[in-house]
Design a protein around this motif. Structure first.
Motif, short mmCIF file in Angstrom:
data_model
loop_
_atom_site.label_atom_id
_atom_site.label_comp_id
_atom_site.label_asym_id
_atom_site.label_seq_id
_atom_site.Cartn_x
_atom_site.Cartn_y
_atom_site.Cartn_z
N THR A 1 -3.11 -11.85 -4.89
CA THR A 1 -2.59 -11.63 -6.25
C THR A 1 -2.76 -10.14 -6.59
N TYR A 2 -2.06 -9.70 -7.62
CA TYR A 2 -2.22 -8.30 -8.04
C TYR A 2 -3.64 -8.04 -8.50
N ASP A 3 -4.25 -9.03 -9.17
CA ASP A 3 -5.64 -8.84 -9.61
C ASP A 3 -6.57 -8.66 -8.42
N GLU A 4 -6.35 -9.45 -7.37
CA GLU A 4 -7.19 -9.29 -6.17
C GLU A 4 -7.02 -7.90 -5.57
N MET B 1 -6.42 -5.17 -7.05
CA MET B 1 -7.09 -4.13 -7.85
C MET B 1 -8.60 -4.34 -7.92
N SER B 2 -9.05 -5.55 -7.54
CA SER B 2 -10.46 -5.89 -7.78
C SER B 2 -11.44 -5.11 -6.91
N ARG B 3 -10.98 -4.49 -5.84
CA ARG B 3 -11.91 -3.73 -5.00
C ARG B 3 -12.12 -2.31 -5.51
N GLU B 4 -11.38 -1.95 -6.53
CA GLU B 4 -11.50 -0.59 -7.04
C GLU B 4 -12.21 -0.63 -8.39
N ARG B 5 -12.84 0.49 -8.75
CA ARG B 5 -13.41 0.55 -10.10
C ARG B 5 -13.23 1.94 -10.68
#
Ligand SMILES: *Cc1c(COP(=O)(O)O)cnc(C)c1O
Length: 422
Positions: free
Chosen positions: A407-410, A412-416
């Protein structure tokens, strides 16, 4: 031979019509045929019948766990080039002794992981690496089984980016220097010399380069044995090409490759290791995409599809040719006209084919890129923030998603975002 063919007017993977997969998974997607993977493995294995042999699938060609498992079930070994690939091979149940660890830049941490796993062979590419491996093995109180990768200085007659056996390439030890390197290896207590290794390149479509390289290896084995070394394995690498262009490209058959192996190294009485990647996976996979637009340009038409260079980089990277076929079988008299098949990425390199004669296709129609099973999904990226393309495995009339689309959320989830940017 593969198991992708039209049945009742629809392109199928074994018994599954591709539109069924598209309806369930969305496009683009990769699809692999279990029967084709198995067939290719067996063809290679049988080409070496009569020899003591180990066929190690080159994981880098297609590292999906389900694909690896399908091959491991048949007794395949694995050729790995990183700790990540080593873990994949172990995860699907390949015993350590059937794993070969290759690569010019193994780190000490990777060496330790491979020694813990009990890999059957390290293919060592330099004296520096030999010294490092010796130290790591001694620290762990074990001996590392080693083949030295030699560079035979033969021209594999393939694309420059995948030629690896010429003197100017970064791989291996020059074959003339090999006896000295072996003498040094034999003196190291953390090293157990077991064999000689060579790999001259990929997508090789003639037998002569193999014949030249293997003959040089056989000569080296005799020299080393005369020097008192035990050479019980001969690793011939991978590299046998496959037909990408139907009808006018005819790479050697595995059977004929087997004859070259027998003729050159067969009498040595060593275990013959081969590391095919493309030969097993290449024609066992398709990339399926949908047409987004048909666009009229100046003097040429474009078919813009929803797959792009990030999903299949071979055309951009290696000028590779992939057969592109409509999923709905065109009638025998359907007119064809040249189109450029391109993806949505903002680079001219995102072109799969130029002036390719294809029947008329409209938005929503499905197309399949053939011969995409090797160096396809394995080299995919999220460039342009496009989700990694999913992978599907077919066996008979069943199919399963073996890597789902993130998913798009997945993604982006590795970045902060650090606090100081608030
Ligand atoms: C890439 C590679 C292979 C596999 O090559 P194919 O052309 O896919 O058969 C095998 N061995 C080594 C060392 C490689 O680098």
């Amino acid at each position: 031979m593969d198991h992708f063919a039209y049945h009742a007017g629809l392109l199928c993977a074994e018994d599954v019509p591709l539109p069924d997969i598209a309806a369930s998974v969305g496009t683009p997607f990769y699809v692999y045929s279990t029967a084709t993977l198995e067939r290719h493995f067996r063809v290679m294995d049988e080409a070496l019948a009569g020899l003591d042999r180990l066929v190690c699938f080159a994981v880098k060609a297609c590292g999906n766990l389900a694909v690896l498992r399908a091959l491991a079930r048949l007794g395949a070994g694995m050729d790995v080039v990183s700790e990540g690939e080593l873990r994949r091979a172990l995860a699907v149940g390949v015993p350590g002794e059937r794993i070969v660890f290759a690569g010019v830049g193994k780190t000490r941490a990777e060496m330790a992981a491979a020694l813990s796993a009990g890999v059957g062979q390290f293919n060592v590419e330099s004296e520096q690496e030999l010294v490092a491996l010796d130290a790591v093995a001694r620290e762990m109180g074990v001996r590392a089984p080693v083949a030295i990768r030699v560079n035979p200085d033969v021209d594999a007659l393939t694309h420059a980016k995948i030629s690896t056996g010429k003197a100017e390439d970064k791989f291996g030890v020059p074959i003339a220097r090999a006896p000295a390197v072996y003498a040094r290896a034999a003196a190291l207590s953390g090293i157990e010399v077991v064999g000689v290794d060579v790999h001259i390149g990929s997508q090789i479509t003639a037998l002569e380069p193999f014949e030249q390289a293997f003959a040089k290896v056989a000569g080296l084995v005799e020299t080393l044995r005369a020097d008192g070394l035990t050479i019980r394995r001969v690793d011939l690498g991978g590299g046998l090409g496959i037909p990408y262009v139907r009808s006018n490209e005819a790479p050697p058959l595995p059977f004929d490759y087997g004859a070259v192996v027998r003729r050159t190294v067969g009498a040595l009485g060593a275990t013959v290791v081969v590391e095919p990647g493309r030969l097993i996976a290449g024609n066992a996979g398709l990339l399926v995409a949908a047409v987004i637009y048909r666009k009229q340009g100046e003097g040429r038409d474009f078919l813009i599809v929803d797959a792009a260079m990030n999903d299949l980089i071979r055309p951009a990277m290696y000028d590779a040719w992939h057969d592109i076929v409509p999923v709905v079988e065109p009638g025998p008299d359907a007119p064809v006209a040249p189109v450029d098949v391109v993806g949505p990425v903002c680079e001219t390199g995102d072109t799969f084919a130029r002036a390719r004669p294809l029947p008329r296709l409209e938005a929503g129609d499905l197309v399949a890129f053939r011969s995409a099973g090797a160096y396809g999904a394995a080299m995919a990226s999220e460039y342009n923030a496009r989700p990694l393309v999913p992978e599907v495995l077919v066996a008979g009339s069943r199919f399963d998603v073996v890597r789902r689309r993130p998913t798009y959320d997945e993604m982006m989830s590795r970045e902060r975002i650090p606090d100081w940017l608030d």
